[in-house]
Design an enzyme around this catalytic site. Sequence first.
Site, PDB file in Angstrom:
ATOM      1  N   GLU A 188       5.630 -65.761 -16.459  1.00 12.74           N
ATOM      2  CA  GLU A 188       6.173 -66.424 -17.651  1.00 12.74           C
ATOM      3  C   GLU A 188       6.113 -65.443 -18.818  1.00 12.74           C
ATOM      4  OE1 GLU A 188       4.084 -70.113 -18.285  1.00 12.74           O
ATOM      5  OE2 GLU A 188       4.580 -70.829 -16.260  1.00 12.74           O
ATOM      6  N   GLU A 195       2.221 -59.619   0.285  1.00 12.10           N
ATOM      7  CA  GLU A 195       3.313 -59.285  -0.645  1.00 12.10           C
ATOM      8  C   GLU A 195       3.161 -57.842  -1.103  1.00 12.10           C
ATOM      9  OE1 GLU A 195       3.370 -62.141  -3.881  1.00 12.10           O
ATOM     10  OE2 GLU A 195       3.372 -63.788  -2.439  1.00 12.10           O
ATOM     11  N   ARG A 196       1.940 -57.467  -1.413  1.00  9.53           N
ATOM     12  CA  ARG A 196       1.706 -56.098  -1.902  1.00  9.53           C
ATOM     13  C   ARG A 196       1.932 -55.091  -0.789  1.00  9.53           C
ATOM     14  NH1 ARG A 196      -2.901 -58.329  -5.960  1.00  9.53           N
ATOM     15  NH2 ARG A 196      -1.383 -58.782  -7.585  1.00  9.53           N
ATOM     16  N   ARG A 199      22.554 -26.236  -2.416  1.00  9.37           N
ATOM     17  CA  ARG A 199      22.780 -25.747  -3.785  1.00  9.37           C
ATOM     18  C   ARG A 199      22.333 -24.284  -3.910  1.00  9.37           C
ATOM     19  NH1 ARG A 199      25.600 -26.023  -8.456  1.00  9.37           N
ATOM     20  NH2 ARG A 199      24.274 -25.587 -10.259  1.00  9.37           N
ATOM     21  N   GLY A 221      18.486 -30.134 -11.013  1.00 11.80           N
ATOM     22  CA  GLY A 221      18.934 -29.675 -12.315  1.00 11.80           C
ATOM     23  C   GLY A 221      19.744 -30.785 -12.990  1.00 11.80           C
ATOM     24  N   GLY A 254       4.779 -57.094  -9.055  1.00  8.76           N
ATOM     25  CA  GLY A 254       3.921 -57.414  -7.901  1.00  8.76           C
ATOM     26  C   GLY A 254       2.464 -57.092  -8.187  1.00  8.76           C
TER      27      GLY A 254
HETATM   28  C1  FAD Z   1      12.303 -56.154 -12.106  1.00  9.11           C
HETATM   29  C2  FAD Z   1      11.171 -57.135 -12.035  1.00  9.11           C
HETATM   30  C3  FAD Z   1      11.141 -58.075 -11.024  1.00  9.11           C
HETATM   31  C4  FAD Z   1      10.131 -59.027 -10.982  1.00  9.11           C
HETATM   32  N1  FAD Z   1      10.170 -60.020 -10.039  1.00  9.11           N
HETATM   33  C5  FAD Z   1       9.312 -61.067 -10.144  1.00  9.11           C
HETATM   34  C6  FAD Z   1       9.451 -62.225  -9.308  1.00  9.11           C
HETATM   35  O1  FAD Z   1      10.337 -62.303  -8.451  1.00  9.11           O
HETATM   36  N2  FAD Z   1       8.587 -63.258  -9.486  1.00  9.11           N
HETATM   37  C7  FAD Z   1       7.601 -63.219 -10.422  1.00  9.11           C
HETATM   38  O2  FAD Z   1       6.877 -64.197 -10.549  1.00  9.11           O
HETATM   39  N3  FAD Z   1       7.427 -62.134 -11.230  1.00  9.11           N
HETATM   40  C8  FAD Z   1       8.267 -61.067 -11.116  1.00  9.11           C
HETATM   41  N4  FAD Z   1       8.126 -59.968 -11.932  1.00  9.11           N
HETATM   42  C9  FAD Z   1       7.023 -59.968 -12.889  1.00  9.11           C
HETATM   43  C10 FAD Z   1       5.957 -58.902 -12.601  1.00  9.11           C
HETATM   44  O3  FAD Z   1       5.202 -59.238 -11.486  1.00  9.11           O
HETATM   45  C11 FAD Z   1       5.128 -58.762 -13.883  1.00  9.11           C
HETATM   46  O4  FAD Z   1       5.958 -58.096 -14.820  1.00  9.11           O
HETATM   47  C12 FAD Z   1       3.832 -58.002 -13.678  1.00  9.11           C
HETATM   48  O5  FAD Z   1       2.925 -58.771 -12.922  1.00  9.11           O
HETATM   49  C13 FAD Z   1       3.168 -57.632 -15.024  1.00  9.11           C
HETATM   50  O6  FAD Z   1       3.060 -58.744 -15.852  1.00  9.11           O
HETATM   51  P1  FAD Z   1       3.597 -58.661 -17.364  1.00  9.11           P
HETATM   52  O7  FAD Z   1       4.978 -58.117 -17.326  1.00  9.11           O
HETATM   53  O8  FAD Z   1       3.420 -59.979 -18.003  1.00  9.11           O
HETATM   54  O9  FAD Z   1       2.704 -57.584 -18.070  1.00  9.11           O
HETATM   55  P2  FAD Z   1       1.322 -57.896 -18.842  1.00  9.11           P
HETATM   56  O10 FAD Z   1       0.471 -58.763 -17.998  1.00  9.11           O
HETATM   57  O11 FAD Z   1       1.639 -58.330 -20.231  1.00  9.11           O
HETATM   58  O12 FAD Z   1       0.662 -56.451 -18.891  1.00  9.11           O
HETATM   59  C14 FAD Z   1       0.914 -55.515 -19.967  1.00  9.11           C
HETATM   60  C15 FAD Z   1       0.114 -54.243 -19.679  1.00  9.11           C
HETATM   61  O13 FAD Z   1      -1.284 -54.552 -19.668  1.00  9.11           O
HETATM   62  C16 FAD Z   1      -1.841 -54.022 -18.481  1.00  9.11           C
HETATM   63  N5  FAD Z   1      -2.960 -54.830 -18.021  1.00  9.11           N
HETATM   64  C17 FAD Z   1      -2.932 -56.143 -17.684  1.00  9.11           C
HETATM   65  N6  FAD Z   1      -4.142 -56.535 -17.270  1.00  9.11           N
HETATM   66  C18 FAD Z   1      -4.942 -55.439 -17.315  1.00  9.11           C
HETATM   67  C19 FAD Z   1      -6.312 -55.198 -17.004  1.00  9.11           C
HETATM   68  N7  FAD Z   1      -7.100 -56.162 -16.524  1.00  9.11           N
HETATM   69  N8  FAD Z   1      -6.809 -53.943 -17.199  1.00  9.11           N
HETATM   70  C20 FAD Z   1      -6.011 -52.952 -17.668  1.00  9.11           C
HETATM   71  N9  FAD Z   1      -4.711 -53.134 -17.976  1.00  9.11           N
HETATM   72  C21 FAD Z   1      -4.186 -54.349 -17.813  1.00  9.11           C
HETATM   73  C22 FAD Z   1      -0.722 -54.036 -17.474  1.00  9.11           C
HETATM   74  O14 FAD Z   1      -0.962 -53.126 -16.428  1.00  9.11           O
HETATM   75  C23 FAD Z   1       0.437 -53.608 -18.337  1.00  9.11           C
HETATM   76  O15 FAD Z   1       0.444 -52.208 -18.448  1.00  9.11           O
HETATM   77  C24 FAD Z   1       9.107 -58.996 -11.953  1.00  9.11           C
HETATM   78  C25 FAD Z   1       9.128 -58.023 -12.963  1.00  9.11           C
HETATM   79  C26 FAD Z   1      10.147 -57.121 -13.025  1.00  9.11           C
HETATM   80  C27 FAD Z   1      10.176 -56.139 -14.167  1.00  9.11           C
END
Ligand code: FAD
Length: 380
Positions: free
Chosen positions: A128, A243-244, A269, A340, A364
Amino acid sequence: MVQRHIFSEEHELFRDSVRRFIATEVTPFHRQWEKDGKVSRDVWLKAGAAGFLCSNVPVEFGGAGADYLYNAIFTEELGRAGVTGPGFSVHSDMAATYLLNFGTDEQKRKWLPKMVSGEVIAALGLTEPDAGSDLKAIRTSATREGDEYVINGQKVYISNGQLCDIVILACKTDRTAGARGMTFIVVETDRPGFERGRNLEKLGLKAQDTSELFFRNVRVPVANRIGQEGEGFAIAMHNLAEERLSIAVSAVGACEGILGYTVDYTKERRVFGKSVSEFQNTRFKVAELAAQVQAARVFVDRCIELAVDHQLDPTTAAMAKMLAGELQCKVADECLQFYGGYGYMMEYQIAHAYLDARIRRIAGGSSEVMREIISRKVFA
Ligand SMILES: Cc1cc2nc3c(=O)[nH]c(=O)nc-3n(C[C@H](O)[C@H](O)[C@H](O)COP(=O)(O)OP(=O)(O)OC[C@H]3O[C@@H](n4cnc5c(N)ncnc54)[C@H](O)[C@@H]3O)c2cc1C
């Protein structure tokens, strides 16, 4: 190169047909899908008809009753070919797993046969706007009213978001109970109150539809709930390991694909009267990458074996996802350098590979979250 032992002759025959399918039904259309921002429904039906979707679904629910190795082959070959548009892995390796592992027989009979055929496309809705890494912070609510749940909330970045027919949706059935208040519910996308948001414009994965999804008083029968109320977080944690692993499988496939066509390019090349492959810098860099990809391959193959035996633990899966995902980014970046200026041009596959790779460190479970999971075990 180290011989792979995890696949039988039948698996390798399956791999051959997967490669043919990708070469004829996916790769030729991929550039158009990138312009469209999504793949055709047709390719889903063709993949289903060929038996490539949800291969591990038991025969009684319309599948081939095959082992996870068949899923892994499909995911690996898509990664190797660099065709990132079709969200087959999200559908087969992720969404279907919720029904397979925790669904009732009635739910399995209702959705799995059509997921196998490609008539029903599934998405997995966890993230979300204010809850990604911290899954238990989700706010989408499911309130029970008689035999129904009334769902309100919003999801973001959902793969297959534009095409999906069902969403395996993470909801809160008890806002006061933290992780114990989470429940998974299957939501059909033709229900009143469900709305797709924008097909999000992304850095890479241009052919993959990734969307916001909105739920406004969406009513679904209680029979659509997966597991019991409050079991959602535990279910997600259970499924996350596989999943991972699927992400790692795809990432190592991608590394091998990128290395393969980059080596070919460096042989062709010519600069200063010799091929780029003759420079010691090229040979040493490629040798180093090849060794790292080989190590990742051996490790990920072992993880696949563990997954087949239901022995893959979350820490090992996090290691595989982090190592393979980071390696894919490194391989794409370092290989692009050998091209390049051509490497910066979108008509070259390496430019797409570079942009597509970046997601590995985020989706993920980000690399930082993987390190958290691993370090918890190491320091325990
Ligand atoms: C192209 C794409 C496809 C996706 N597909 C799906 C999908 O099909 N279903 C679904 O549910 N989600 C999906 N996602 C969501 C994805 O899993 C999340 O973007 C991801 O889990 C990170 O969550 P966030 O974007 O809210 O980042 P945030 O949680 O806001 O994190 C922001 C930063 O803080 C860091 N951070 C967070 N916690 C910690 C910690 N404990 N220690 C240190 N650093 C931390 C993170 O590494 C990141 O650098 C998708 C995302 C993208 C971009």
